[in-house]
Design a protein around this motif. Structure first.
Motif, PDB file in Angstrom:
ATOM      1  N   ASN A 120     -12.697   0.452 -19.703  1.00 43.50           N
ATOM      2  CA  ASN A 120     -13.677  -0.282 -18.902  1.00 43.50           C
ATOM      3  C   ASN A 120     -14.755   0.602 -18.285  1.00 43.50           C
ATOM      4  OD1 ASN A 120     -12.692  -3.326 -18.508  1.00 43.50           O
ATOM      5  ND2 ASN A 120     -10.875  -2.010 -18.577  1.00 43.50           N
ATOM      6  N   GLY A 121     -14.658   1.920 -18.461  1.00 41.99           N
ATOM      7  CA  GLY A 121     -15.657   2.836 -17.920  1.00 41.99           C
ATOM      8  C   GLY A 121     -15.805   2.737 -16.411  1.00 41.99           C
ATOM      9  N   LEU A 122     -14.691   2.743 -15.706  1.00 39.91           N
ATOM     10  CA  LEU A 122     -14.693   2.516 -14.255  1.00 39.91           C
ATOM     11  C   LEU A 122     -14.931   3.807 -13.482  1.00 39.91           C
ATOM     12  CD1 LEU A 122     -11.578   0.156 -14.147  1.00 39.91           C
ATOM     13  CD2 LEU A 122     -13.999  -0.513 -14.208  1.00 39.91           C
ATOM     14  N   ASN A 123     -15.542   3.663 -12.318  1.00 38.68           N
ATOM     15  CA  ASN A 123     -15.804   4.812 -11.449  1.00 38.68           C
ATOM     16  C   ASN A 123     -14.888   4.866 -10.227  1.00 38.68           C
ATOM     17  OD1 ASN A 123     -18.119   5.862 -12.909  1.00 38.68           O
ATOM     18  ND2 ASN A 123     -19.235   4.063 -12.158  1.00 38.68           N
ATOM     19  N   ASN A 124     -14.355   3.712  -9.812  1.00 42.55           N
ATOM     20  CA  ASN A 124     -13.487   3.710  -8.636  1.00 42.55           C
ATOM     21  C   ASN A 124     -12.439   2.604  -8.714  1.00 42.55           C
ATOM     22  OD1 ASN A 124     -14.522   1.215  -7.300  1.00 42.55           O
ATOM     23  ND2 ASN A 124     -16.410   2.411  -7.109  1.00 42.55           N
ATOM     24  N   ILE A 125     -11.373   2.792  -7.937  1.00 44.55           N
ATOM     25  CA  ILE A 125     -10.306   1.797  -7.806  1.00 44.55           C
ATOM     26  C   ILE A 125     -10.008   1.625  -6.318  1.00 44.55           C
ATOM     27  CG2 ILE A 125      -7.893   1.214  -8.253  1.00 44.55           C
ATOM     28  CD1 ILE A 125      -7.963   2.856 -10.735  1.00 44.55           C
ATOM     29  N   ALA A 126     -10.041   0.389  -5.844  1.00 45.14           N
ATOM     30  CA  ALA A 126      -9.573   0.086  -4.490  1.00 45.14           C
ATOM     31  C   ALA A 126      -8.078  -0.189  -4.547  1.00 45.14           C
ATOM     32  CB  ALA A 126     -10.326  -1.114  -3.928  1.00 45.14           C
ATOM     33  N   PHE A 127      -7.364   0.182  -3.494  1.00 43.79           N
ATOM     34  CA  PHE A 127      -5.923  -0.086  -3.442  1.00 43.79           C
ATOM     35  C   PHE A 127      -5.534  -0.519  -2.031  1.00 43.79           C
ATOM     36  CE2 PHE A 127      -6.338   4.321  -2.191  1.00 43.79           C
ATOM     37  CZ  PHE A 127      -5.376   4.508  -1.205  1.00 43.79           C
ATOM     38  N   GLU A 128      -4.382  -1.177  -1.919  1.00 48.37           N
ATOM     39  CA  GLU A 128      -3.916  -1.728  -0.642  1.00 48.37           C
ATOM     40  C   GLU A 128      -3.250  -0.621   0.178  1.00 48.37           C
ATOM     41  OE1 GLU A 128      -2.628  -6.199  -1.495  1.00 48.37           O
ATOM     42  OE2 GLU A 128      -1.622  -4.796  -2.824  1.00 48.37           O
ATOM     43  N   SER A 129      -4.031   0.036   1.001  1.00 47.78           N
ATOM     44  CA  SER A 129      -3.524   1.225   1.699  1.00 47.78           C
ATOM     45  C   SER A 129      -2.409   0.915   2.681  1.00 47.78           C
ATOM     46  CB  SER A 129      -4.661   1.938   2.430  1.00 47.78           C
ATOM     47  OG  SER A 129      -5.209   1.120   3.451  1.00 47.78           O
ATOM     48  N   ASN A 130      -2.389  -0.297   3.248  1.00 45.84           N
ATOM     49  CA  ASN A 130      -1.318  -0.619   4.200  1.00 45.84           C
ATOM     50  C   ASN A 130      -0.046  -1.079   3.509  1.00 45.84           C
ATOM     51  OD1 ASN A 130      -3.017  -2.728   3.480  1.00 45.84           O
ATOM     52  ND2 ASN A 130      -2.702  -3.899   5.353  1.00 45.84           N
ATOM     53  N   HIS A 131      -0.006  -1.023   2.171  1.00 47.44           N
ATOM     54  CA  HIS A 131       1.216  -1.344   1.432  1.00 47.44           C
ATOM     55  C   HIS A 131       1.614  -0.233   0.460  1.00 47.44           C
ATOM     56  CE1 HIS A 131       0.794  -5.234   3.203  1.00 47.44           C
ATOM     57  NE2 HIS A 131      -0.352  -5.444   2.595  1.00 47.44           N
ATOM     58  N   VAL A 132       0.940   0.891   0.537  1.00 49.87           N
ATOM     59  CA  VAL A 132       1.239   2.026  -0.339  1.00 49.87           C
ATOM     60  C   VAL A 132       1.769   3.173   0.518  1.00 49.87           C
ATOM     61  CG1 VAL A 132       0.221   3.768  -1.864  1.00 49.87           C
ATOM     62  CG2 VAL A 132      -0.493   1.374  -2.055  1.00 49.87           C
ATOM     63  N   THR A 133       2.931   3.705   0.162  1.00 49.54           N
ATOM     64  CA  THR A 133       3.485   4.817   0.918  1.00 49.54           C
ATOM     65  C   THR A 133       2.712   6.099   0.616  1.00 49.54           C
ATOM     66  OG1 THR A 133       5.061   5.508  -0.787  1.00 49.54           O
ATOM     67  CG2 THR A 133       5.779   3.761   0.745  1.00 49.54           C
ATOM     68  N   TYR A 134       2.936   7.102   1.449  1.00 51.12           N
ATOM     69  CA  TYR A 134       2.274   8.387   1.232  1.00 51.12           C
ATOM     70  C   TYR A 134       2.676   8.975  -0.122  1.00 51.12           C
ATOM     71  CZ  TYR A 134       0.831  13.230   1.863  1.00 51.12           C
ATOM     72  OH  TYR A 134       0.255  14.462   1.697  1.00 51.12           O
ATOM     73  N   ASN A 135       3.965   8.880  -0.463  1.00 44.01           N
ATOM     74  CA  ASN A 135       4.422   9.409  -1.749  1.00 44.01           C
ATOM     75  C   ASN A 135       3.766   8.676  -2.917  1.00 44.01           C
ATOM     76  OD1 ASN A 135       6.070  11.379  -0.689  1.00 44.01           O
ATOM     77  ND2 ASN A 135       7.920  10.127  -0.736  1.00 44.01           N
ATOM     78  N   GLN A 136       3.631   7.345  -2.786  1.00 48.27           N
ATOM     79  CA  GLN A 136       2.969   6.577  -3.846  1.00 48.27           C
ATOM     80  C   GLN A 136       1.507   6.980  -3.984  1.00 48.27           C
ATOM     81  OE1 GLN A 136       3.925   2.699  -2.276  1.00 48.27           O
ATOM     82  NE2 GLN A 136       5.593   2.387  -3.735  1.00 48.27           N
ATOM     83  N   TYR A 137       0.853   7.210  -2.851  1.00 49.41           N
ATOM     84  CA  TYR A 137      -0.545   7.628  -2.884  1.00 49.41           C
ATOM     85  C   TYR A 137      -0.686   8.987  -3.562  1.00 49.41           C
ATOM     86  CZ  TYR A 137      -5.065   9.341  -1.274  1.00 49.41           C
ATOM     87  OH  TYR A 137      -6.326   9.864  -1.210  1.00 49.41           O
ATOM     88  N   GLU A 138       0.201   9.926  -3.228  1.00 51.09           N
ATOM     89  CA  GLU A 138       0.149  11.244  -3.853  1.00 51.09           C
ATOM     90  C   GLU A 138       0.353  11.136  -5.357  1.00 51.09           C
ATOM     91  OE1 GLU A 138      -0.346  14.521  -2.567  1.00 51.09           O
ATOM     92  OE2 GLU A 138      -1.283  13.241  -1.058  1.00 51.09           O
ATOM     93  N   ARG A 139       1.236  10.233  -5.769  1.00 48.98           N
ATOM     94  CA  ARG A 139       1.456  10.073  -7.202  1.00 48.98           C
ATOM     95  C   ARG A 139       0.229   9.451  -7.871  1.00 48.98           C
ATOM     96  NH1 ARG A 139       6.616   7.576 -10.579  1.00 48.98           N
ATOM     97  NH2 ARG A 139       5.799   8.245 -12.611  1.00 48.98           N
TER      98      ARG A 139
END
Length: 355
Positions: free
Chosen positions: A87-106
């Motif tokens: 899709n040639g994407l430049n960014n992805i938004a994610f649900e920060s209040n439902h993602v743990t720190y470990n998930q974010y690092e991954r």
């Protein structure tokens, strides 16, 4: 579901998001209808994907007609990387209040070079106002709760345990078509009724007890929530006064609430009555909360909540008084906010019932 996808894409366009990753299960269900326990949504401005494993492929295809169902062979991240490149994407938004720190690092390690944008409550903001079908489903769940309360009045008596009452409440709701309970059933008697969240214990019901029953069910993933407080035998004068104060506070809030008011303003109406009744400081929680696919969601009726209420928001109205060593009272109903008031979804008697 198509309208919900349209709404989230409009929000994405305003915020400048190329795509969004939805991982919270309530939001996955709300946007797609998928009820499986493993799956994420990946939405771009042109396409929508549900990524899951082999266990849920057929189920997902049947439930999510607006989404392309993809099975990941290795990991979800491999599939996401393929979609990013395609899709040639430049960014992805994610649900920060439902993602743990470990998930974010991954995510940072596993996803291709692309900007990760944290968001908060992007889907929850869409969920806050209910459509006609959602309101009908919640109303049906509330009706089951009303029938259950009427049933349990014939069961409660001195000597029965709180836990036995809770089991009967839950069993009866399932008999009436509920798919499960909306939250841990609260049955709190005697001095335990001063515990706002006094989950059912082995305590036996005794003559003279207040008994607070706070329960609800799930129907097609939507919740109901109601509370009634009864008394075993004849109430004493203090019990009558406490109950009357809560009753009047709840009635005033139901009659006052409408679209255009803030949650703080509605809360104050009930809180002022309780304070003037001599119980200042003994109503320690907010007046109410939103109900939908989660038992607690926006909006809130509470001090400090300045967002204005709107038509078709579904909220509880539940003032209470809690006195350590004596007991407590709470009365809770579900209502739908309207332009000039509210429509009540809970219909059980609010008068003090003695059994």
């Amino acid at each position: 579901m198509g309208k919900r996808l349209k709404n989230i894409r409009e929000r994405m366009a305003r915020e400048g998001y190329d795509s969004i990753l939805i991982t919270k299960k309530h939001n996955v269900y709300y946007l797609s209808g998928f009820t499986g326990t493993a799956g994420v949504l990946f939405i771009t401005m042109d396409d929508a994907y549900l990524i899951t494993d082999f266990r849920y492929i057929q189920q997902a295809k049947e439930q999510t007609l607006e989404f392309n169902v993809l099975k990941y062979e290795d990991t979800i991240w491999t599939t996401l990387n393929n979609l990013i490149r395609q899709n040639g994407l430049n960014n992805i938004a994610f649900e920060s209040n439902h993602v743990t720190y470990n998930q974010y690092e991954r995510m940072k390690r596993e996803i291709a070079e692309i900007q990760l944008i944290p968001t908060q409550d992007i889907v929850e903001d869409l969920r806050i106002k209910k459509d006609e079908e959602e309101i009908l489903t919640i109303e049906r769940a509330a009706r089951i709760a009303d029938e259950t309360f009427e049933h349990i009045l014939d069961i409660i008596k001195p000597g029965i345990s709180e836990r036995d009452i809770a089991c009967e409440l839950e069993y009866f709701m399932k008999q009436k078509g509920a798919e499960g309970i909306a939250f841990d059933t609260i049955v709190a008697s005697g001095i335990r009724s001063a515990l706002p969240h006094g989950v059912a214990d082995n305590k036996k019901i005794e003559k003279g007890d207040f008994v607070t029953l706070d329960f609800g069910c799930k129907l097609n993933r939507y919740c109901s929530d109601m509370t009634r407080t009864i008394v075993i035998g004849k109430p004493d004068e203090e019990q009558k006064k406490i109950y009357k104060t809560v009753f009047e506070a709840q009635k005033a809030a139901r009659e006052y609430v409408k679209s255009g008011l803030t949650g703080e303003e509605v809360d104050k109406v009930a809180r002022d009555i309780i304070n003037l009744g001599g119980y200042e400081g003994l109503f320690g929680h907010g007046l109410g909360h939103g109900v939908g696919v989660e038992i607690h969601e926006a909006p809130r009726l509470a001090p400090g909540f300045k967002r204005k209420l709107e038509e078709n928001m579904v909220v509880t109205i539940e003032p209470g008084i809690y006195i350590n060593g004596l007991g407590g009272v709470r009365i809770e109903d579900l209502v739908v906010i309207t332009e000039d008031g509210c429509r009540e979804l809970s219909n059980s008697s609010r008068e003090l019932i003695s059994v």
